[in-house]
Design a protein around this motif. Structure first.
Motif, mmCIF file in Angstrom:
data_model
loop_
_atom_site.group_PDB
_atom_site.id
_atom_site.type_symbol
_atom_site.label_atom_id
_atom_site.label_comp_id
_atom_site.label_asym_id
_atom_site.label_seq_id
_atom_site.Cartn_x
_atom_site.Cartn_y
_atom_site.Cartn_z
ATOM 1 N N GLU A 197 12.463 12.519 17.802
ATOM 2 C CA GLU A 197 12.551 13.645 16.876
ATOM 3 C C GLU A 197 13.504 13.329 15.728
ATOM 4 O O GLU A 197 13.238 13.668 14.564
ATOM 5 C CB GLU A 197 12.994 14.906 17.596
ATOM 6 N N ALA A 198 14.619 12.677 16.026
ATOM 7 C CA ALA A 198 15.544 12.290 14.964
ATOM 8 C C ALA A 198 14.877 11.312 14.002
ATOM 9 O O ALA A 198 15.103 11.370 12.782
ATOM 10 C CB ALA A 198 16.800 11.664 15.568
ATOM 11 N N THR A 199 14.043 10.433 14.519
ATOM 12 C CA THR A 199 13.333 9.472 13.665
ATOM 13 C C THR A 199 12.337 10.196 12.769
ATOM 14 O O THR A 199 12.181 9.855 11.589
ATOM 15 C CB THR A 199 12.629 8.417 14.534
ATOM 16 N N ARG A 200 11.667 11.200 13.305
ATOM 17 C CA ARG A 200 10.764 12.017 12.474
ATOM 18 C C ARG A 200 11.551 12.690 11.345
ATOM 19 O O ARG A 200 11.091 12.757 10.199
ATOM 20 C CB ARG A 200 10.075 13.074 13.333
ATOM 21 N N GLU A 201 12.735 13.188 11.682
ATOM 22 C CA GLU A 201 13.564 13.849 10.665
ATOM 23 C C GLU A 201 13.986 12.867 9.579
ATOM 24 O O GLU A 201 14.023 13.224 8.387
ATOM 25 C CB GLU A 201 14.795 14.458 11.329
ATOM 26 N N ARG A 202 14.304 11.644 9.968
ATOM 27 C CA ARG A 202 14.693 10.650 8.962
ATOM 28 C C ARG A 202 13.525 10.367 8.021
ATOM 29 O O ARG A 202 13.722 10.227 6.796
ATOM 30 C CB ARG A 202 15.140 9.345 9.627
ATOM 31 N N ALA A 203 12.321 10.271 8.570
ATOM 32 C CA ALA A 203 11.145 10.028 7.729
ATOM 33 C C ALA A 203 10.933 11.183 6.757
ATOM 34 O O ALA A 203 10.680 10.967 5.561
ATOM 35 C CB ALA A 203 9.904 9.819 8.597
#
Length: 255
Positions: free
Chosen positions: A192-198
């Motif tokens: 989820e954090a990676t999705r937020e970074r994208a």
């Protein structure tokens, strides 16, 4: 590195997608320690080696259907021969120990992942993926889909989430350090954090079907019972031997 893997003089890249297994040399007492018990350290190391052999073979199978180059993104330095013994001569090696210069907000395992992405892109590939070494039965089609999405025109990322909240694959066309910044690694919030970074950098993100990592006794039970994914002959051979010697009796009963 072959001439085909080097950037051309005009800066263009080879129309290939590199897929790098995040690999550590299988060693008793250092490999798959969360599987001990039920496994002994030697058994866990044997299973770790089988995972590497099957994952490398899976990438090789995928490369017959998509322009994929196989790598082992390894650490620590000095274990090249141990890694190569499992992944084979057709799998390239790229150091991914996180020692390369990094932005200050990329820490922990993120440094290794970004190091791997940079190393593969620097070899002239149009895209690069980091791949878990704990997914011996990942369906081959997911590797093919990752490469096809990344090699289509336009910048984007590809993410394959794991059932535990992490991810088994992340693919990029450029080394976007933001994708690895301020992540609480080894937690259920990684994907989820990676999705937020994208989203934060406006990078389109394509998600693949989820899969599972084999990193503890419950997920090993899933692996024992699972029949839907890649055949993983090396892993199945080790599991078969462990079943014959009684090392998996408890888990087989639960599977």
């Amino acid at each position: 590195m072959s001439a085909a893997d080097r950037p051309a003089a005009d800066g263009t890249r080879s129309p290939t997608c590199a897929i790098g297994i995040m690999a550590k040399a299988p060693q008793a007492g250092r490999s798959k320690t969360r599987l001990c018990p039920p496994l002994t350290p030697d058994e866990a190391a044997a299973l770790s080696g089988a995972f590497l052999r099957d994952t490398a073979a899976n990438i090789a199978d995928a490369s017959r259907s998509a322009p994929i180059a196989a790598y082992a993104a390894y650490a620590p330095r000095g274990t090249e021969a141990l890694i190569a013994a499992h992944v084979g001569a057709k799998t390239g090696l790229v150091l991914a120990d996180g020692t390369a210069p990094m932005p200050g907000d990329v820490q922990g395992f993120g440094r290794c992942l970004l190091h791997a992405i940079k190393g593969m892109l620097e070899r002239g590939h149009a895209a690069a993926c980091v791949l878990s070494s704990d997914i011996p039965t990942l369906p081959t089609r997911l590797l093919i889909e990752a490469a096809e999405h990344l090699l289509a025109p336009g910048d984007r990322a590809v993410l394959g989430a794991s059932d535990d909240g992490g991810y088994y694959i992340l693919g990029l066309k450029a080394a976007h350090a933001e994708m690895f910044a301020d992540i609480a690694w080894s937690t259920a919030s990684v994907a989820e954090a990676t999705r937020e970074r994208a989203r934060g950098i406006g990078l389109p993100l394509i998600e693949l079907d989820p899969w599972y990592d084999v990193d503890d006794a419950p997920s090993l039970s899933v692996l024992i019972a699972e029949t839907d994914g890649y055949a993983a002959p090396a892993t199945r051979a080790v599991l078969g031997e462990l079943e014959r010697t009684g090392g998996l009796a408890e888990l087989v009963a639960l599977a």
